[in-house]
Design an enzyme around this catalytic site. Structure first.
Site, PDB file in Angstrom:
ATOM      1  CG  ASP A  78      -2.163   0.870   1.002  1.00 34.21           C
ATOM      2  OD1 ASP A  78      -2.022   2.101   0.891  1.00 34.21           O
ATOM      3  OD2 ASP A  78      -3.272   0.317   0.937  1.00 34.21           O
ATOM      4  CB  ILE A 120       0.714   0.245  -8.165  1.00 36.87           C
ATOM      5  CG1 ILE A 120      -0.287   1.390  -8.325  1.00 36.87           C
ATOM      6  CG2 ILE A 120       0.354  -0.671  -7.003  1.00 36.87           C
ATOM      7  CD1 ILE A 120      -1.689   0.941  -8.700  1.00 36.87           C
ATOM      8  CB  ALA A 180      -7.633  -3.983  -3.864  1.00 43.31           C
ATOM      9  CB  ILE A 239     -10.745  -4.688  -7.114  1.00 44.74           C
ATOM     10  CG1 ILE A 239      -9.986  -5.716  -6.271  1.00 44.74           C
ATOM     11  CG2 ILE A 239     -12.064  -4.291  -6.455  1.00 44.74           C
ATOM     12  CD1 ILE A 239     -10.685  -7.029  -6.124  1.00 44.74           C
ATOM     13  CE  LYS A 256     -19.386   5.272  -8.737  1.00 47.33           C
ATOM     14  NZ  LYS A 256     -19.940   4.120  -8.012  1.00 47.33           N
ATOM     15  CB  VAL A 267     -18.073  -1.596  -0.874  1.00 47.39           C
ATOM     16  CG1 VAL A 267     -17.815  -2.440   0.357  1.00 47.39           C
ATOM     17  CG2 VAL A 267     -17.716  -2.380  -2.133  1.00 47.39           C
ATOM     18  CD  GLU A 291     -23.396  11.748  -8.246  1.00 50.03           C
ATOM     19  OE1 GLU A 291     -23.175  11.035  -7.267  1.00 50.03           O
ATOM     20  OE2 GLU A 291     -23.752  12.944  -8.146  1.00 50.03           O
TER      21      GLU A 291
END
Length: 632
Positions: free
Chosen positions: A326, A356, A377, A419, A423, A461, A556
């Site tokens: 992370d 990453i 993820a 993951i 969207k 989630v 959105e």
């Protein structure tokens, strides 16, 4: 409601409860009569004092009082609790007062009592203000006293469930008087229990009677104390109880109280997952997790909401080594310490702080640890933020994914699980578009790689970092308003454990660059979700806590999709999990677009991003196009 087979002693308790309720009604009626007389006399003085004081026949006032009280009673103005007086109660008072003044004026006319129309209009205004005002003053004063600490009163609690869990809750409340929670009654749908008692607390009725009992017993809080209950039954009970405007709470599940004790600290507030209306997705992880045992597993974004839950569940299957990667040290440290506390030296755990995006750093990590399974993820996920920072979304979600996926291919990782998100389907935001490109990256690599690549696509989630539910809960705690972007906006929801189980299941099925999709049930209207959370917190929407619409945010759309129209849907061995067939695209064209995109973000030529992204993701449309389609 009728009570059968009640002994004289039990009947006396019920009579006491009912007598207190009737006393409150009488006090309220007396206050209203005083308000009516005052309004009548004041109207008479204002209208007629300049001329000739109108002689008042006592019968005129008595008729007005009688008709007013009857209309107020028929309008249920005496069945509501004063402390909850709000918009609905005010409307009922206005309607009742209007009807009473019309009926009174007609009767006065018939028996020869004459007042002017102006008198009746003024009288209506004053009566409404006085009757409504007394309720408002009581409510405001009561809240002031409670909040200022001048009035410390025990909450009256109604227990739902007359079983062992209910028994334990009552004991816990009685043994802890400092909690200021007083159990006054129990309800249970077992008709044979009605009229009995648990620890001297009467079982007063069934769930369907809850609204009546809340009024009669002056209930402040309802605790659902049924340890073993289905999602469907729980939803039905909540639906009935939330209309009472009481604060609702629930005990832990049966496995959490198996030691025979209920810790009052564990009696939690209701959560929105209690209202999902479907059973949680069940996956037999023992059958699908063989690919995790004795293998090196790398989780990128391992400190995030999904990543940390992945680490928790993977750790239970004895991996050879679990690597948490992370970029944010606090999150990584938190899950690291949690796993160390739980597993100690039994778990071979490595925590790495790295981005990453850094290809060389990632290469060294893959070369050193040689992971067998990668769960990717790590991603930027916040739609409005990424609209303002598109180059960051591209660097992380596209080129960060490309780094990890390419290294998975280079070092012959057995399985790679991306993951993804709903969207990414017909995206209207840069975040969604970058996640669609991430799906395309693993599809392209899967064509030539020995690694089994797969994407897992799901909706919102519940409770994830920075997501909608925690924001709404925080706004409620702060007294509102709760902000919703649009009254018609809808979303799919799932719990974090459900999402992670799906991800692990998909990893076991990984082949041919497939996209796995969860049947998430019906979408939820966000304004209904906010309404439920406000009510479950013990408040009245748009009375205690306002709901404010702020307008759709950049990128959105009103609804989300789980599949593109081009994708087929294939069953799997799990009735709630489906496979979307990958959409074909021109690999060479895709590679050229990525090269151009890399040059653009390296030079920070942000103004060129939109056009190249729309060429790369042909399904990338503008929000207004998607919303027009939704409204069509």
């Amino acid at each position: 409601m009728r009570f059968r087979n009640i002994t004289p002693k039990k009947a006396s308790v019920l009579e006491n409860i009912l007598s207190k309720y009737k006393m409150r009604q009488l006090i309220l009626i007396g206050t209203d009569i005083a308000s009516i007389i005052l309004a009548f006399m004041t109207s008479n003085w204002i209208i007629y004092s300049q001329y000739k004081l109108q002689h008042i026949d006592i019968s005129a006032i008595l008729i007005y009082i009688a008709i007013s009280i009857v209309t107020l009673y028929l309008g249920r103005c005496y069945s509501s609790l004063w402390r909850y007086a709000g918009e609905e109660e005010l409307i009922a008072i206005v309607v009742a007062c209007t009807l009473s003044i019309i009926i009174t004026s007609l009767i006065h006319l018939l028996i020869g009592i004459k007042f002017s129309i102006t008198f009746y209009m003024l009288n209506l205004i004053l009566t409404t203000l006085l009757i409504g005002g007394t309720r408002l003053v009581y409510r405001t004063g009561r809240r002031f006293l409670i909040r200022s600490g001048l009035k410390e009163k025990s909450s009256k609690v109604l227990i739902v469930g007359a079983g062992s869990a209910g028994d334990m809750v009552i004991q816990e409340l009685k043994n802890n008087p400092k909690l200021l929670k007083k159990p006054v009654g129990i309800i249970d749908d077992d008709i044979n229990k009605k009229g009995r008692r648990i620890h001297n607390i009467p079982i007063l009725g069934m769930v369907k009677d809850v609204d009546i009992l809340v009024d009669k017993c002056d209930i402040d809080e309802i605790i659902i104390a049924i340890a073993n209950i289905s999602k469907k039954d729980k939803k039905n009970i909540i639906k009935i109880c939330k209309e009472t405007k009481c604060k609702l709470r629930i005990i832990p599940g049966v496995y959490e109280i198996i030691d025979g004790k209920v810790d009052i600290k564990k009696i939690r507030d209701f959560q929105i997952e209690d209202l999902l209306g479907r059973e949680a997705i069940k996956v037999n992880l023992n059958e699908v997790s063989e690919y995790l045992k004795n293998n090196v597993v790398l989780v990128t974004g391992g400190g995030g909401s999904i990543g940390s839950e992945l680490c928790r569940q993977i750790a239970a299957f004895n991996p050879k080594q679990l690597i948490i990667l992370d970029n944010y040290e606090n999150n990584a440290y938190s899950i690291q310490q949690e796993l160390i506390r739980k597993y100690g030296n039994e778990l071979n755990l490595r925590t790495i702080i790295a981005s990453i995006r850094e290809e060389k750093r990632m290469n060294k990590i893959f070369n050193k640890y040689k992971p067998d399974v990668v769960f990717h993820a790590a991603a930027h996920k916040h739609v409005p933020l990424m609209e303002k920072n598109p180059s960051e979304a591209i660097k992380n979600n596209i080129f960060g994914t490309k780094n990890i996926a390419t290294l998975a291919d280079k070092y012959k990782v057995k399985r790679f699980v991306l993951i993804s998100t709903d969207k990414a389907v017909n995206p209207t935001s840069i975040m969604g578009a970058t996640k669609r490109v991430a799906e395309m990256i693993i599809q392209a690599l899967n064509e030539k790689s020995e690694t089994e690549f797969v994407a897992v696509r799901f909706g919102n989630v519940l409770g994830s970092n920075g997501s909608l539910i925690p924001l709404i809960k925080k706004q409620i705690e702060e007294g509102g308003p709760v902000t919703i972007t649009h009254p018609e906006i809808i979303r799919y929801f799932m719990t974090i454990p459900e999402a992670v189980q799906l991800v692990i299941q998909a990893g076991s099925m990984a082949k041919e660059g497939e996209i796995f999709v969860l049947d998430m049930g019906d979408p939820i209207k966000i304004v209904d979700l906010a309404d439920n959370l406000i009510r479950l917190s013990g408040f009245e929407p748009n009375v205690d806590i306002d709901i404010k619409f702020t307008g759709l945010r950049p990128g959105e759309k009103l609804y989300e999709e789980l599949l593109m129209s081009e994708e087929g849907l294939t069953d799997t061995g799990h009735k709630k999990i489906f496979i979307g067939k990958p959409v074909d695209f021109n690999i060479e064209r895709y590679k050229k677009h990525l090269e151009v995109l890399r040059a653009i973000v390296d030079k920070e030529e942000v103004e060129l991003i939109d056009s190249i992204m729309r060429e790369l993701v042909t399904t990338y449309i503008r929000p207004e196009e998607a919303n027009d389609k939704a409204n069509a």
